[in-house]
Design a protein around this motif. Sequence first.
Motif, PDB file in Angstrom:
ATOM      1  N   GLY A  35     -48.894 112.065 -95.030  1.00 12.11           N
ATOM      2  CA  GLY A  35     -49.235 112.756 -96.268  1.00 12.11           C
ATOM      3  C   GLY A  35     -48.134 113.585 -96.879  1.00 12.11           C
ATOM      4  O   GLY A  35     -48.314 114.152 -97.959  1.00 12.11           O
TER       5      GLY A  35
ATOM      6  N   VAL B 132     -52.751 117.431 -94.539  1.00 12.17           N
ATOM      7  CA  VAL B 132     -51.295 117.312 -94.434  1.00 12.17           C
ATOM      8  C   VAL B 132     -50.725 118.521 -93.694  1.00 12.17           C
ATOM      9  O   VAL B 132     -49.851 118.383 -92.823  1.00 12.17           O
TER      10      VAL B 132
ATOM     11  N   HIS C  72     -53.800 112.366-100.580  1.00 19.14           N
ATOM     12  CA  HIS C  72     -53.978 113.114 -99.339  1.00 19.14           C
ATOM     13  C   HIS C  72     -54.461 114.529 -99.647  1.00 19.14           C
ATOM     14  O   HIS C  72     -54.002 115.157-100.606  1.00 19.14           O
TER      15      HIS C  72
END
Length: 230
Positions: A165, A199, A194
């Motif tokens: 991500g 992330v 994402h």
Amino acid sequence: MTTADAVRGRLRPGRLLPLGAARDGAWVTEEAARAVLLRAAAGVPGIRLERVRIGLADPEGAAPFAVPPPPSALPPGPLRISGECTVGAGAVRPLPALASALREALFAAADAVDLVVSAVDLHVAGVHEDEAGAPGSDRGRGAAPVEGTAAVEGPAGTAAATAPGVSRLTAVLGTPVHLASAHVRVEVAVARGHRPLDVVRAVRTAVGGALADGRPVTVLVTAVDGEQAP
């Protein structure tokens, strides 16, 4: 670059807003969050978001930091979105309905990028006649990142850059990876599709594993690319 240019570059990202809960150890620049909100607002016909600010809804009730924060970061706590908007001269829906639609769009956009927002305050400043942004408005700002791709250096940088991500490392606060004796700070841009907190958690795990010294990892999101996953 002159000293004045450098100062302006550091100020442009705006406030550093808490992302998720205190335990997530994450922040996002106000500029990055503003870009997401403006994209969402552009999809609401008949009303236009001209300016927007984001801050803590209740500064006195903010939570303590769970990890070392970036410089001048706001403490964890629910956020308030304050926006100034104009209504289209040809709008057919009544003003309360337009404002409600815009407010709902902003709440949804904030939730999609893991901003905890408890209030959206809108002020109707007037009527607009055309589709171009008013001089000095926020419309159209934030679509381009305020920073370029930063060079990847060292095991922490490599781990962060290759975490799921992450579209690129950035350097809004001076360096993409800041290694202090008691903590680590990493700056990233989130790739399209994402969720930022997913992330952030991937980056923290990757960097912590690469360094393997137990230092807490703080993540600053400086750009959110395109539309996000629901």
